[in-house]
Design a protein around this motif. Structure first.
Motif, PDB file in Angstrom:
ATOM      1  N   ASN A 210       0.789  -1.239   0.085  1.00  0.00           N
ATOM      2  CA  ASN A 210      -0.050   0.071   0.083  1.00  0.00           C
ATOM      3  C   ASN A 210       0.816   1.288  -0.146  1.00  0.00           C
ATOM      4  OD1 ASN A 210       0.826   0.621   2.907  1.00  0.00           O
ATOM      5  ND2 ASN A 210      -1.333   0.271   3.685  1.00  0.00           N
ATOM      6  N   SER A 211       0.189   2.580  -0.085  1.00  0.00           N
ATOM      7  CA  SER A 211       1.041   3.626  -0.274  1.00  0.00           C
ATOM      8  C   SER A 211       1.694   3.863   1.190  1.00  0.00           C
ATOM      9  CB  SER A 211      -0.064   4.615  -0.535  1.00  0.00           C
ATOM     10  OG  SER A 211      -1.032   4.844   0.390  1.00  0.00           O
ATOM     11  N   ASN A 212       1.569   3.236   2.220  1.00  0.00           N
ATOM     12  CA  ASN A 212       2.079   3.626   3.461  1.00  0.00           C
ATOM     13  C   ASN A 212       3.502   2.853   3.881  1.00  0.00           C
ATOM     14  OD1 ASN A 212       0.056   5.508   4.153  1.00  0.00           O
ATOM     15  ND2 ASN A 212      -1.374   4.020   4.516  1.00  0.00           N
ATOM     16  N   GLY A 213       3.737   2.031   2.945  1.00  0.00           N
ATOM     17  CA  GLY A 213       4.921   0.953   3.163  1.00  0.00           C
ATOM     18  C   GLY A 213       4.566  -0.272   3.640  1.00  0.00           C
ATOM     19  N   MET A 214       3.341  -0.510   3.723  1.00  0.00           N
ATOM     20  CA  MET A 214       2.712  -2.038   4.297  1.00  0.00           C
ATOM     21  C   MET A 214       2.966  -2.828   3.015  1.00  0.00           C
ATOM     22  SD  MET A 214      -0.336  -1.802   6.815  1.00  0.00           S
ATOM     23  CE  MET A 214      -0.480  -3.637   6.769  1.00  0.00           C
TER      24      MET A 214
ATOM     25  N   VAL B  53       4.283  -4.114   8.873  1.00  0.00           N
ATOM     26  CA  VAL B  53       3.817  -3.095   9.334  1.00  0.00           C
ATOM     27  C   VAL B  53       4.411  -1.868  10.206  1.00  0.00           C
ATOM     28  CG1 VAL B  53       1.946  -2.249  11.097  1.00  0.00           C
ATOM     29  CG2 VAL B  53       1.884  -4.555   9.936  1.00  0.00           C
ATOM     30  N   PRO B  54       4.355  -0.700   9.835  1.00  0.00           N
ATOM     31  CA  PRO B  54       5.282   0.413  10.541  1.00  0.00           C
ATOM     32  C   PRO B  54       5.174   0.510  12.000  1.00  0.00           C
ATOM     33  CG  PRO B  54       3.682   1.414   9.226  1.00  0.00           C
ATOM     34  CD  PRO B  54       3.403  -0.033   8.912  1.00  0.00           C
ATOM     35  N   ASP B  55       6.243   0.608  12.657  1.00  0.00           N
ATOM     36  CA  ASP B  55       6.010   0.696  14.300  1.00  0.00           C
ATOM     37  C   ASP B  55       5.929   2.394  14.561  1.00  0.00           C
ATOM     38  OD1 ASP B  55       8.723   1.773  14.036  1.00  0.00           O
ATOM     39  OD2 ASP B  55       9.444   0.026  15.369  1.00  0.00           O
TER      40      ASP B  55
ATOM     41  N   ASP C 201       8.243   4.125  15.164  1.00  0.00           N
ATOM     42  CA  ASP C 201       9.443   4.903  14.699  1.00  0.00           C
ATOM     43  C   ASP C 201       9.515   4.778  13.053  1.00  0.00           C
ATOM     44  OD1 ASP C 201      10.471   5.633  17.198  1.00  0.00           O
ATOM     45  OD2 ASP C 201      11.146   3.717  17.368  1.00  0.00           O
ATOM     46  N   GLY C 202       8.239   4.208  12.536  1.00  0.00           N
ATOM     47  CA  GLY C 202       8.549   4.282  10.928  1.00  0.00           C
ATOM     48  C   GLY C 202       9.054   3.002  10.565  1.00  0.00           C
ATOM     49  N   LYS C 203       9.742   2.030  11.486  1.00  0.00           N
ATOM     50  CA  LYS C 203      10.349   0.824  10.978  1.00  0.00           C
ATOM     51  C   LYS C 203       9.351  -0.395  10.719  1.00  0.00           C
ATOM     52  CE  LYS C 203      13.457  -2.681  12.913  1.00  0.00           C
ATOM     53  NZ  LYS C 203      13.915  -3.133  14.177  1.00  0.00           N
ATOM     54  N   LEU C 204       9.643  -0.949   9.885  1.00  0.00           N
ATOM     55  CA  LEU C 204       8.717  -1.950   9.335  1.00  0.00           C
ATOM     56  C   LEU C 204       8.986  -3.237  10.169  1.00  0.00           C
ATOM     57  CD1 LEU C 204       8.405  -1.769   5.421  1.00  0.00           C
ATOM     58  CD2 LEU C 204       6.731  -1.325   7.041  1.00  0.00           C
ATOM     59  N   LEU C 205       8.035  -3.844  11.073  1.00  0.00           N
ATOM     60  CA  LEU C 205       8.142  -5.147  11.628  1.00  0.00           C
ATOM     61  C   LEU C 205       7.267  -6.110  10.915  1.00  0.00           C
ATOM     62  CD1 LEU C 205       7.908  -3.927  15.307  1.00  0.00           C
ATOM     63  CD2 LEU C 205       9.953  -4.367  13.920  1.00  0.00           C
ATOM     64  N   ASP C 206       7.578  -7.342  10.850  1.00  0.00           N
ATOM     65  CA  ASP C 206       6.816  -8.331  10.421  1.00  0.00           C
ATOM     66  C   ASP C 206       6.183  -8.783  11.640  1.00  0.00           C
ATOM     67  OD1 ASP C 206       5.530 -10.566   9.251  1.00  0.00           O
ATOM     68  OD2 ASP C 206       7.403 -11.297   8.521  1.00  0.00           O
TER      69      ASP C 206
ATOM     70  N   LEU D 286      -5.304  -5.225   0.813  1.00  0.00           N
ATOM     71  CA  LEU D 286      -4.178  -4.446   1.534  1.00  0.00           C
ATOM     72  C   LEU D 286      -4.613  -2.929   1.190  1.00  0.00           C
ATOM     73  CD1 LEU D 286      -2.248  -4.599   3.641  1.00  0.00           C
ATOM     74  CD2 LEU D 286      -0.585  -4.473   2.111  1.00  0.00           C
ATOM     75  N   THR D 287      -5.426  -2.327   2.147  1.00  0.00           N
ATOM     76  CA  THR D 287      -5.843  -0.650   1.751  1.00  0.00           C
ATOM     77  C   THR D 287      -4.896   0.301   2.264  1.00  0.00           C
ATOM     78  OG1 THR D 287      -7.019  -0.399   3.716  1.00  0.00           O
ATOM     79  CG2 THR D 287      -8.139  -1.719   2.143  1.00  0.00           C
ATOM     80  N   ASP D 288      -4.933   1.390   1.636  1.00  0.00           N
ATOM     81  CA  ASP D 288      -4.151   2.578   1.987  1.00  0.00           C
ATOM     82  C   ASP D 288      -4.669   3.028   3.346  1.00  0.00           C
ATOM     83  OD1 ASP D 288      -2.752   2.600  -0.045  1.00  0.00           O
ATOM     84  OD2 ASP D 288      -3.961   3.969  -1.309  1.00  0.00           O
ATOM     85  N   GLU D 289      -5.805   2.461   4.019  1.00  0.00           N
ATOM     86  CA  GLU D 289      -5.839   2.984   5.438  1.00  0.00           C
ATOM     87  C   GLU D 289      -5.370   1.679   6.388  1.00  0.00           C
ATOM     88  OE1 GLU D 289      -8.566   2.804   3.152  1.00  0.00           O
ATOM     89  OE2 GLU D 289      -8.098   4.864   2.936  1.00  0.00           O
TER      90      GLU D 289
END
Length: 342
Positions: free
Chosen positions: A15-19, A35-37, A39-44, A144-147
């Motif tokens: 999606n547009s938020n990096g997910m 998913v961004p935490d 701090d913006g870090k992506l966590l699986d 997987l939506t932009d929300e």
């Protein structure tokens, strides 16, 4: 969107938020959910494996999978419908669990269409499969939506009356998969009642108030706060592994059912469903034998599941909402896992 050699495909949603989410057609399983935490870090945030084939030999067969034809347990694998007796494949002691050993978690789903934001899966469950009656045509769409929503819509039709109870079985850890136990993560369930079970985890057939019990999640609290209390129901489940009766304002409406939150990562997950119940399972049977992504051992209570559903053993429980689908009817349910930070 990338694909692996047949028969297993791996599809990627973004999606547009990096997910980012990867899904395989084996069991329509979610393999990764980034998913961004705070701090913006992506966590699986889901447990699983690096390759589809590993799911077939896992000591935990339900990581990230679609579940059917009947999610949860049916007592002794038996039920009567329209005067006929049916016997199902057993895979949970004396009971049938999650559709049996050859349930929807172990089949190859047909990818009808796919792009970066959605996947349409279809599957024909033939009359007699795992003992269930009727040819059941299932259509399941992942979005997987932009929300920041992972949304699932379920549709099914049958040519013969059959029980149906589809659900999704991701194992979540909002600190990231393989990062330790989830006992400090918090949970709220929009449910004033739950369904007590016997020692084989089959419901006793009544709904009981959660007030004054360890099963009271009406206010958000750490998953581990009451999990080790002296309580017969906790003993039977090895912890929480029960169905909660959702406080529905309108039966069949899409409403908030649960909110999970990690103070460490700041990730919050809301669960919405059209279903009357939700199974909260606290990873009590994880024991480190499953070696997941990157070889990480999935230890005791290192994930939780929130499975939106009709109640366990409903075909044998006349007081529970019916799970029988008949010819000419359409089964339709929706589940949303929505992510945010705070």
């Amino acid at each position: 969107m990338t694909k692996e050699a047949s028969p297993y495909q791996i599809l990627t949603l973004t999606n547009s938020n990096g997910m980012k989410m990867t899904v395989t057609n084996l069991g329509a399983r979610v393999m990764t959910l980034l998913v961004p935490d705070k701090d913006g870090k992506l966590l699986d945030v889901v447990l699983g494996f690096d390759t589809p084939a590993e799911y077939l030999t896992s000591p935990e067969p339900f990581f990230g999978t679609a579940v059917g034809r009947y999610g949860n347990r049916i007592a002794k694998g038996k039920f009567e419908l329209d005067g006929q007796s049916y016997s199902l494949a057993l895979n949970n002691g004396a009971n049938s669990l999650h559709g049996g050993p050859g349930g929807f978690h172990n089949v190859i789903w047909n990818v009808e269409e796919a792009d970066d934001s959605h996947i349409v899966f279809t599957y024909l469950s033939k009359d007699g499969e795992e003992g269930f009656p009727g040819n059941l045509n299932v259509k399941m769409t992942y979005f997987l939506t932009d929300e920041n929503e992972f949304k699932i819509t379920y549709e099914a039709e049958t040519d013969k009356a059959t029980p149906i109870n589809l659900t999704h079985h991701s194992f979540f850890n909002l600190n990231g998969e393989g990062s330790g136990d989830v006992l400090g993560q918090e949970l709220q369930l929009m449910a004033d009642q739950f369904t007590p079970v016997d020692s084989t985890l089959i419901p006793l057939g009544e709904n009981v108030p959660v007030a004054g019990t360890p099963f009271d999640f009406t206010e958000s609290k750490p998953i581990g706060k009451d999990i080790n209390q002296e309580n017969e129901q906790l003993k039977f489940g090895g912890g929480f592994d029960h169905n909660w009766v959702l406080n529905k304002k309108e039966q069949g409406a899409l409403e908030l059912a649960a909110v999970a939150y990690s103070p460490a990562s700041g990730i919050e997950m809301e669960v919405y469903t059209t279903e009357p119940g939700i199974q909260f399972y606290a990873g009590n049977f994880l024991d480190g034998t499953a070696k997941g992504k990157g070889g990480k051992a999935y230890e005791y209570r290192s994930a939780f599941c929130l499975e939106t559903q009709h109640f366990p053993d409903s075909p044998n429980q006349p007081n529970f909402p019916s799970t029988i689908l008949r010819p000419g009817e359409k089964y339709e349910q929706t589940c949303i896992y929505k992510f945010d930070t705070k």
